[in-house]
Write a protein that holds these residues in place. Sequence first.
Motif, PDB file in Angstrom:
ATOM      1  N   GLY A  48     -22.705  -4.919  -6.439  1.00  0.00           N
ATOM      2  CA  GLY A  48     -22.832  -3.739  -7.580  1.00  0.00           C
ATOM      3  C   GLY A  48     -22.719  -4.502  -8.592  1.00  0.00           C
ATOM      4  O   GLY A  48     -21.804  -5.301  -8.191  1.00  0.00           O
ATOM      5  N   MET A  49     -23.574  -4.210  -9.271  1.00  0.00           N
ATOM      6  CA  MET A  49     -23.352  -4.580 -10.421  1.00  0.00           C
ATOM      7  C   MET A  49     -23.602  -6.411 -10.678  1.00  0.00           C
ATOM      8  O   MET A  49     -23.500  -6.840 -11.558  1.00  0.00           O
ATOM      9  CB  MET A  49     -21.844  -4.419 -10.977  1.00  0.00           C
ATOM     10  N   GLY A  50     -24.090  -6.117  -9.618  1.00  0.00           N
ATOM     11  CA  GLY A  50     -24.774  -7.820 -10.056  1.00  0.00           C
ATOM     12  C   GLY A  50     -23.706  -9.520  -8.694  1.00  0.00           C
ATOM     13  O   GLY A  50     -24.317 -10.378  -9.263  1.00  0.00           O
ATOM     14  N   MET A  51     -23.297  -8.117  -8.258  1.00  0.00           N
ATOM     15  CA  MET A  51     -22.162  -8.822  -7.502  1.00  0.00           C
ATOM     16  C   MET A  51     -21.707  -8.923  -6.028  1.00  0.00           C
ATOM     17  O   MET A  51     -22.393  -7.306  -5.933  1.00  0.00           O
ATOM     18  CB  MET A  51     -20.783  -8.454  -8.158  1.00  0.00           C
ATOM     19  N   ASN A  52     -21.369  -9.681  -5.063  1.00  0.00           N
ATOM     20  CA  ASN A  52     -21.088  -8.987  -3.943  1.00  0.00           C
ATOM     21  C   ASN A  52     -20.074 -10.168  -3.350  1.00  0.00           C
ATOM     22  O   ASN A  52     -20.381 -11.581  -3.872  1.00  0.00           O
ATOM     23  CB  ASN A  52     -22.603  -9.498  -2.972  1.00  0.00           C
ATOM     24  N   LYS A  53     -19.669  -9.487  -2.959  1.00  0.00           N
ATOM     25  CA  LYS A  53     -17.933 -10.114  -2.666  1.00  0.00           C
ATOM     26  C   LYS A  53     -16.976  -9.250  -1.009  1.00  0.00           C
ATOM     27  O   LYS A  53     -17.089  -8.470  -1.316  1.00  0.00           O
ATOM     28  CB  LYS A  53     -17.210 -10.137  -4.301  1.00  0.00           C
ATOM     29  N   THR A  54     -16.546 -10.049  -1.504  1.00  0.00           N
ATOM     30  CA  THR A  54     -15.731  -9.598   0.722  1.00  0.00           C
ATOM     31  C   THR A  54     -13.375 -10.234   0.128  1.00  0.00           C
ATOM     32  O   THR A  54     -14.176 -11.652  -0.153  1.00  0.00           O
ATOM     33  CB  THR A  54     -16.155 -10.416   1.555  1.00  0.00           C
ATOM     34  N   GLU A  55     -12.969  -9.576  -0.173  1.00  0.00           N
ATOM     35  CA  GLU A  55     -11.870  -9.831  -0.414  1.00  0.00           C
ATOM     36  C   GLU A  55     -11.181  -8.842   1.065  1.00  0.00           C
ATOM     37  O   GLU A  55     -10.955  -8.705   1.913  1.00  0.00           O
ATOM     38  CB  GLU A  55     -11.486  -8.918  -1.354  1.00  0.00           C
ATOM     39  N   THR A  56      -9.924  -9.943   1.400  1.00  0.00           N
ATOM     40  CA  THR A  56      -9.218  -9.633   2.443  1.00  0.00           C
ATOM     41  C   THR A  56      -7.620  -9.698   2.164  1.00  0.00           C
ATOM     42  O   THR A  56      -6.787 -10.260   1.003  1.00  0.00           O
ATOM     43  CB  THR A  56      -8.894 -10.771   3.532  1.00  0.00           C
ATOM     44  N   GLY A  57      -6.516  -8.823   2.570  1.00  0.00           N
ATOM     45  CA  GLY A  57      -4.819  -8.507   2.611  1.00  0.00           C
ATOM     46  C   GLY A  57      -5.019  -7.761   3.331  1.00  0.00           C
ATOM     47  O   GLY A  57      -5.062  -7.508   4.565  1.00  0.00           O
ATOM     48  N   THR A  58      -3.144  -7.179   3.342  1.00  0.00           N
ATOM     49  CA  THR A  58      -2.314  -6.273   4.023  1.00  0.00           C
ATOM     50  C   THR A  58      -2.297  -5.501   3.339  1.00  0.00           C
ATOM     51  O   THR A  58      -1.809  -5.924   2.362  1.00  0.00           O
ATOM     52  CB  THR A  58      -0.832  -7.261   3.946  1.00  0.00           C
ATOM     53  N   LEU A  59      -2.333  -4.064   3.852  1.00  0.00           N
ATOM     54  CA  LEU A  59      -2.173  -2.246   3.193  1.00  0.00           C
ATOM     55  C   LEU A  59      -0.793  -2.072   3.642  1.00  0.00           C
ATOM     56  O   LEU A  59      -0.960  -2.345   5.408  1.00  0.00           O
ATOM     57  CB  LEU A  59      -3.148  -1.957   3.604  1.00  0.00           C
ATOM     58  N   LEU A  60       0.254  -1.539   2.408  1.00  0.00           N
ATOM     59  CA  LEU A  60       1.155  -0.904   3.140  1.00  0.00           C
ATOM     60  C   LEU A  60       1.242   0.085   2.848  1.00  0.00           C
ATOM     61  O   LEU A  60       1.353   0.683   1.628  1.00  0.00           O
ATOM     62  CB  LEU A  60       2.361  -1.556   3.045  1.00  0.00           C
ATOM     63  N   LEU A  61       1.619   1.118   3.672  1.00  0.00           N
ATOM     64  CA  LEU A  61       2.209   2.688   2.548  1.00  0.00           C
ATOM     65  C   LEU A  61       3.248   3.113   3.518  1.00  0.00           C
ATOM     66  O   LEU A  61       3.635   2.507   4.857  1.00  0.00           O
ATOM     67  CB  LEU A  61       0.919   3.833   3.080  1.00  0.00           C
ATOM     68  N   LYS A  62       3.604   4.069   2.653  1.00  0.00           N
ATOM     69  CA  LYS A  62       5.287   4.480   2.896  1.00  0.00           C
ATOM     70  C   LYS A  62       5.071   5.422   2.235  1.00  0.00           C
ATOM     71  O   LYS A  62       4.955   5.743   1.301  1.00  0.00           O
ATOM     72  CB  LYS A  62       6.670   3.215   2.387  1.00  0.00           C
ATOM     73  N   LYS A  63       5.351   6.905   2.939  1.00  0.00           N
ATOM     74  CA  LYS A  63       5.958   8.247   2.638  1.00  0.00           C
ATOM     75  C   LYS A  63       7.582   8.337   1.825  1.00  0.00           C
ATOM     76  O   LYS A  63       7.763   7.734   2.545  1.00  0.00           O
ATOM     77  CB  LYS A  63       5.713   9.085   3.206  1.00  0.00           C
ATOM     78  N   PRO A  64       7.288   8.830   0.765  1.00  0.00           N
ATOM     79  CA  PRO A  64       6.612   9.176  -0.116  1.00  0.00           C
ATOM     80  C   PRO A  64       5.226   8.764  -1.142  1.00  0.00           C
ATOM     81  O   PRO A  64       6.186   8.148  -1.705  1.00  0.00           O
ATOM     82  CB  PRO A  64       6.410  11.478  -0.376  1.00  0.00           C
ATOM     83  N   LYS A  66       3.611   5.994  -1.875  1.00  0.00           N
ATOM     84  CA  LYS A  66       3.649   4.849  -1.749  1.00  0.00           C
ATOM     85  C   LYS A  66       2.620   3.789  -1.168  1.00  0.00           C
ATOM     86  O   LYS A  66       2.364   4.107   0.177  1.00  0.00           O
ATOM     87  CB  LYS A  66       5.393   3.839  -1.234  1.00  0.00           C
ATOM     88  N   MET A  67       2.056   3.055  -1.887  1.00  0.00           N
ATOM     89  CA  MET A  67       0.833   1.922  -1.316  1.00  0.00           C
ATOM     90  C   MET A  67       0.952   0.860  -1.623  1.00  0.00           C
ATOM     91  O   MET A  67       1.387   0.206  -3.666  1.00  0.00           O
ATOM     92  CB  MET A  67      -0.525   2.661  -1.481  1.00  0.00           C
ATOM     93  N   ARG A  68       0.725   0.116  -1.379  1.00  0.00           N
ATOM     94  CA  ARG A  68       0.692  -1.590  -1.535  1.00  0.00           C
ATOM     95  C   ARG A  68      -0.945  -2.902  -1.066  1.00  0.00           C
ATOM     96  O   ARG A  68      -0.420  -2.345   0.284  1.00  0.00           O
ATOM     97  CB  ARG A  68       1.919  -1.915  -1.677  1.00  0.00           C
ATOM     98  N   TRP A  69      -0.834  -3.074  -1.579  1.00  0.00           N
ATOM     99  CA  TRP A  69      -2.846  -3.429  -1.326  1.00  0.00           C
ATOM    100  C   TRP A  69      -2.571  -5.011  -1.695  1.00  0.00           C
ATOM    101  O   TRP A  69      -2.601  -5.597  -3.202  1.00  0.00           O
ATOM    102  CB  TRP A  69      -3.655  -3.232  -1.633  1.00  0.00           C
ATOM    103  N   SER A  70      -2.594  -5.816  -1.123  1.00  0.00           N
ATOM    104  CA  SER A  70      -1.605  -7.655  -1.300  1.00  0.00           C
ATOM    105  C   SER A  70      -2.859  -8.595  -1.194  1.00  0.00           C
ATOM    106  O   SER A  70      -3.150  -8.531   0.328  1.00  0.00           O
ATOM    107  CB  SER A  70      -0.170  -7.882  -0.484  1.00  0.00           C
ATOM    108  N   TYR A  71      -3.807  -9.108  -1.466  1.00  0.00           N
ATOM    109  CA  TYR A  71      -4.994  -9.568  -1.396  1.00  0.00           C
ATOM    110  C   TYR A  71      -4.834 -10.373  -1.157  1.00  0.00           C
ATOM    111  O   TYR A  71      -3.654 -11.603  -1.451  1.00  0.00           O
ATOM    112  CB  TYR A  71      -5.960  -9.655  -2.958  1.00  0.00           C
ATOM    113  N   ASP A  72      -4.963 -11.529  -0.403  1.00  0.00           N
ATOM    114  CA  ASP A  72      -4.723 -13.002   0.462  1.00  0.00           C
ATOM    115  C   ASP A  72      -4.905 -14.069  -0.410  1.00  0.00           C
ATOM    116  O   ASP A  72      -4.812 -14.847  -1.163  1.00  0.00           O
ATOM    117  CB  ASP A  72      -5.547 -13.247   1.115  1.00  0.00           C
ATOM    118  N   LYS A  77      -2.747 -11.317  -6.242  1.00  0.00           N
ATOM    119  CA  LYS A  77      -3.345 -10.932  -6.732  1.00  0.00           C
ATOM    120  C   LYS A  77      -2.601  -8.541  -6.207  1.00  0.00           C
ATOM    121  O   LYS A  77      -2.167  -9.371  -4.640  1.00  0.00           O
ATOM    122  CB  LYS A  77      -4.475 -10.750  -6.521  1.00  0.00           C
ATOM    123  N   VAL A  78      -2.346  -7.816  -6.673  1.00  0.00           N
ATOM    124  CA  VAL A  78      -2.150  -6.993  -6.230  1.00  0.00           C
ATOM    125  C   VAL A  78      -2.376  -5.783  -6.925  1.00  0.00           C
ATOM    126  O   VAL A  78      -2.697  -5.492  -7.702  1.00  0.00           O
ATOM    127  CB  VAL A  78      -0.184  -6.580  -6.068  1.00  0.00           C
TER     128      VAL A  78
END
Length: 210
Positions: A48-64, A66-72, A77-78
């Motif tokens: 979208g917006m003239g861009m195409n990109k792919t990123e990877t990483g690790t997702l952590l979820l913890k109740k109640p 809490k969430m963390r997306w750590s990019y490779d 980048k978080v």
Amino acid sequence: MLTRATLLVALLCVPLWAQSNDAVVRRVDDHYNHLSSLRARYVEQYSGMGMNKTETGTLLLKKPGKMRWSYDEPVGKVFVLDGKYAWFYTPGDAQAQRVPAKELDDLRSPLRFLLGHTQLKKELENLTVTPEGSGFRITGVPKGMEQRVKLLTLDVTADGAIQTMRIEEVGGAVTGFVFSNMEENVPVKSSEFVFTPPVGVTIVKGLPPV
């Protein structure tokens, strides 16, 4: 008396076309309501917006809540949701962005329903369920995001685990997530969800760039 496990096996043995929408949705709800934490790898694709990109990483979820997306790439980048605030930071930026969780309008936020008592029927408008391969496809519009999101699509396994998430925006942009190597109820430290800005980085209120 049927146990929960026996009931689940019985449901899984029913042909996909014969299983009611409510039964499938309840299975997803039940799957995540019995989790305390989740770790998974993800592939994020944006167009979208003239861009195409792919990123990877690790997702952590913890109740109640809490969430963390750590990019490779770049390392550091978080996107962190600590239960009260959401934090966005990319190494090299002079600023880290902070948004109150209750004001969050981010494309990763539909997964927040996994962090509480899941009830998809209350989270999604115009909810539909259709068989897809060996599992199901659930579609709808996240409540509170109608002005931005045209359609949310979840592909789930027969036992209710989310494998992919696709968000189509009103403006035409599409963001997709594919999840793999999912580990449920793993030990996760609360410190994983604490964001401390690097020295010299200022904190501003705002929403993240695409």
